[in-house]
Design a protein around this motif. Sequence first.
Motif, PDB file in Angstrom:
ATOM      1  N   GLU A 144     -35.610 -14.512 -21.271  1.00 28.62           N
ATOM      2  CA  GLU A 144     -34.185 -14.828 -21.243  1.00 28.62           C
ATOM      3  C   GLU A 144     -33.604 -14.781 -19.830  1.00 28.62           C
ATOM      4  O   GLU A 144     -32.572 -14.170 -19.566  1.00 28.62           O
ATOM      5  CB  GLU A 144     -33.411 -13.884 -22.168  1.00 28.62           C
ATOM      6  N   GLY A 145     -34.315 -15.416 -18.899  1.00 26.42           N
ATOM      7  CA  GLY A 145     -33.818 -15.538 -17.535  1.00 26.42           C
ATOM      8  C   GLY A 145     -34.042 -14.323 -16.660  1.00 26.42           C
ATOM      9  O   GLY A 145     -33.647 -14.328 -15.488  1.00 26.42           O
ATOM     10  N   LYS A 172     -32.812 -16.925 -28.452  1.00 26.29           N
ATOM     11  CA  LYS A 172     -31.884 -16.131 -29.233  1.00 26.29           C
ATOM     12  C   LYS A 172     -32.561 -14.849 -29.704  1.00 26.29           C
ATOM     13  O   LYS A 172     -33.688 -14.846 -30.151  1.00 26.29           O
ATOM     14  CB  LYS A 172     -31.391 -16.931 -30.444  1.00 26.29           C
ATOM     15  N   TYR A 173     -31.837 -13.732 -29.570  1.00 25.60           N
ATOM     16  CA  TYR A 173     -32.377 -12.447 -30.009  1.00 25.60           C
ATOM     17  C   TYR A 173     -32.504 -12.424 -31.533  1.00 25.60           C
ATOM     18  O   TYR A 173     -31.581 -12.766 -32.246  1.00 25.60           O
ATOM     19  CB  TYR A 173     -31.456 -11.322 -29.552  1.00 25.60           C
ATOM     20  N   VAL A 174     -33.673 -12.036 -32.019  1.00 25.55           N
ATOM     21  CA  VAL A 174     -33.930 -11.972 -33.451  1.00 25.55           C
ATOM     22  C   VAL A 174     -34.103 -10.504 -33.834  1.00 25.55           C
ATOM     23  O   VAL A 174     -35.030  -9.834 -33.376  1.00 25.55           O
ATOM     24  CB  VAL A 174     -35.201 -12.773 -33.830  1.00 25.55           C
ATOM     25  N   LYS A 175     -33.208  -9.999 -34.659  1.00 18.03           N
ATOM     26  CA  LYS A 175     -33.184  -8.569 -34.978  1.00 18.03           C
ATOM     27  C   LYS A 175     -34.501  -8.080 -35.570  1.00 18.03           C
ATOM     28  O   LYS A 175     -34.957  -6.981 -35.261  1.00 18.03           O
ATOM     29  CB  LYS A 175     -32.039  -8.285 -35.939  1.00 18.03           C
ATOM     30  N   ASN A 176     -35.137  -8.863 -36.416  1.00 18.90           N
ATOM     31  CA  ASN A 176     -36.319  -8.395 -37.125  1.00 18.90           C
ATOM     32  C   ASN A 176     -37.580  -8.334 -36.260  1.00 18.90           C
ATOM     33  O   ASN A 176     -38.644  -7.993 -36.755  1.00 18.90           O
ATOM     34  CB  ASN A 176     -36.571  -9.263 -38.356  1.00 18.90           C
ATOM     35  N   ARG A 205     -41.407  -8.757 -25.008  1.00 14.92           N
ATOM     36  CA  ARG A 205     -40.965 -10.008 -25.610  1.00 14.92           C
ATOM     37  C   ARG A 205     -41.252 -11.245 -24.756  1.00 14.92           C
ATOM     38  O   ARG A 205     -41.224 -12.365 -25.258  1.00 14.92           O
ATOM     39  CB  ARG A 205     -39.451  -9.949 -25.863  1.00 14.92           C
ATOM     40  N   GLY A 206     -41.497 -11.040 -23.469  1.00 12.93           N
ATOM     41  CA  GLY A 206     -41.530 -12.183 -22.559  1.00 12.93           C
ATOM     42  C   GLY A 206     -42.866 -12.903 -22.480  1.00 12.93           C
ATOM     43  O   GLY A 206     -43.866 -12.497 -23.069  1.00 12.93           O
ATOM     44  N   THR A 207     -42.874 -13.973 -21.721  1.00 12.87           N
ATOM     45  CA  THR A 207     -44.108 -14.682 -21.377  1.00 12.87           C
ATOM     46  C   THR A 207     -44.653 -14.054 -20.095  1.00 12.87           C
ATOM     47  O   THR A 207     -43.892 -13.713 -19.184  1.00 12.87           O
ATOM     48  CB  THR A 207     -43.852 -16.175 -21.151  1.00 12.87           C
ATOM     49  N   TRP A 208     -45.980 -13.879 -20.031  1.00 10.22           N
ATOM     50  CA  TRP A 208     -46.552 -13.149 -18.915  1.00 10.22           C
ATOM     51  C   TRP A 208     -47.327 -14.068 -17.979  1.00 10.22           C
ATOM     52  O   TRP A 208     -47.768 -15.157 -18.353  1.00 10.22           O
ATOM     53  CB  TRP A 208     -47.449 -12.017 -19.410  1.00 10.22           C
TER      54      TRP A 208
END
Length: 543
Positions: free
Chosen positions: A483-484, A2-6, A462-465
Amino acid sequence: MKYVKNLWYKNAIIYSLDVETFKDSNGDGIGDFPGLTSSLTYLSGLGIDCLWLLPFYPSPNCDDGYDITDYYSVDPRLGSLGDFVEFMHRARELGIRVIIDLVVNHTSIQHPWFQEARSDKNSNYRPYYVWSENPSESHPDLIAFPTVEDSVWEYDEKAEAYYLHHFYKHQPDLNIGNPAVREEILKIMGFWLELGIAGFRIDAAPFLIQGTGLENVTPEKLQGFLQEMREFMLSRRTDAILLAEANVEPEKIPLYFGKGERMHLLFNFILNQYMFLALARQDKTVLEEGLKLLPEIPSTCQWLNFVRHHDELTLDFLSGSQQEEIFAAFAPEENMQIFGRGVRRRLAPMMNNDRRRIELIYSLLFTLPGTPLLRYGAEIGMGDDLCLHGRTSVRTAMQWTDEFNGGFSTANPDELTRPIISDDEYGYKKVNVAFQERDPSSLLNWFEHLIRTRQQCPEFGRGTWEILETGKSCTFAHCCHWEGATVLAIHNFSDRPCHVNIPLCKGKHLWDLFGDHQYEPSDHSGELCVNGYGYRWFRVDER
């Protein structure tokens, strides 16, 4: 996920500048807040969404503003608090967040706290600092500048005692073990948060929690102050961040992130040094080693990746022979080195102004797992001035035009806070914003494209590398999943074209996002071509 604004800092582009050297509005030779405010549209157009301001507090300027005499004001040379508020208002209109330096490991020796502390042993400010009548050790391993200072203790005749200083002797350390000092630090944070800033860069974070010379204070208590700072800040502004300058070994990094309740971001000193060693060798192997050295961090935390910033390129994680490799490649003359362990040059001169290599390095920076930091002037390929003392070689004034003083100021040249570079290769006549804005093929316009593309690839931040095997020692490839979605980046550290085969790409459709050249489309075989010093970004389509 889920996208977290902060978690805005995960996909931010952070731009670092010193108000003093950016833009002068009143012709006194010193950059100021009105000048910076007038330049915000330039930064917004470039795609910058977060500014990190170096210290702008009142200071005798014995250490470029890091020796502070008043934490609650603006250096009169740079403007007023009113000017700061107007700057913050305009930045907010343009969608630019602002983080500022929190320099609370030490004050200036001229700070009223220290002056009262040294004058009266019974003063309430005496325990604001760390004193000893007979220190038993000089702690050479804790000296920040070993070629300048020979001890962390300095005798003060008026105080009739030694005071602690990890940095210069004119910067006495504050006693973080003292609850009154910690409370004062929180008040400082609260003051600037009320004026709208979005967070703090914690200067010299390891020394802040070192505990040298303190009695009856446990390491856990000192380290816990990082969490106190976080809790206080979030009680005032929930989306504010803490960025720590902590050049420490991998095993000590968890002290600063905790379980996600301490710092939001940490400068990635480890990766920075291994990256330059890989560039010197034209071999990806050590870069991969550097990535593997990084400990796993909480999901809400982030690395801040950088090429160069306002200090030297420090190489203290590398062995003596590895440091010599970097010196030989990028700083072969003694005047280009500093403190016996670093390089005091900007990137463009280090790369002999080779546009291909400059692009390669910043493309790599913007794809490595984390948030990228861009130092002012890097976007136009500014040079350095090795005639200036120490770290000031990379802190010259911004070059706006080919007019008088590079458009930085209308003052007489000898009145400038820092000289304008005027040589044939990096001087303002040739390297400036105005010229490059009109040239579609300029480095500045390349950076604008780079930033825009990076903002469209949140997977990198934001992703896993995952490191991908290329079969070639000169070519580094990695991908990030979020997120896919998957993005892939390939960088060739050598000057020779290279063909690589990446199993992950076999049978996949690759959308070219960014590169040094307009390459032929992928044929789904997994084989890809990259030019010498080339780079390519892809979005991987599973269909």
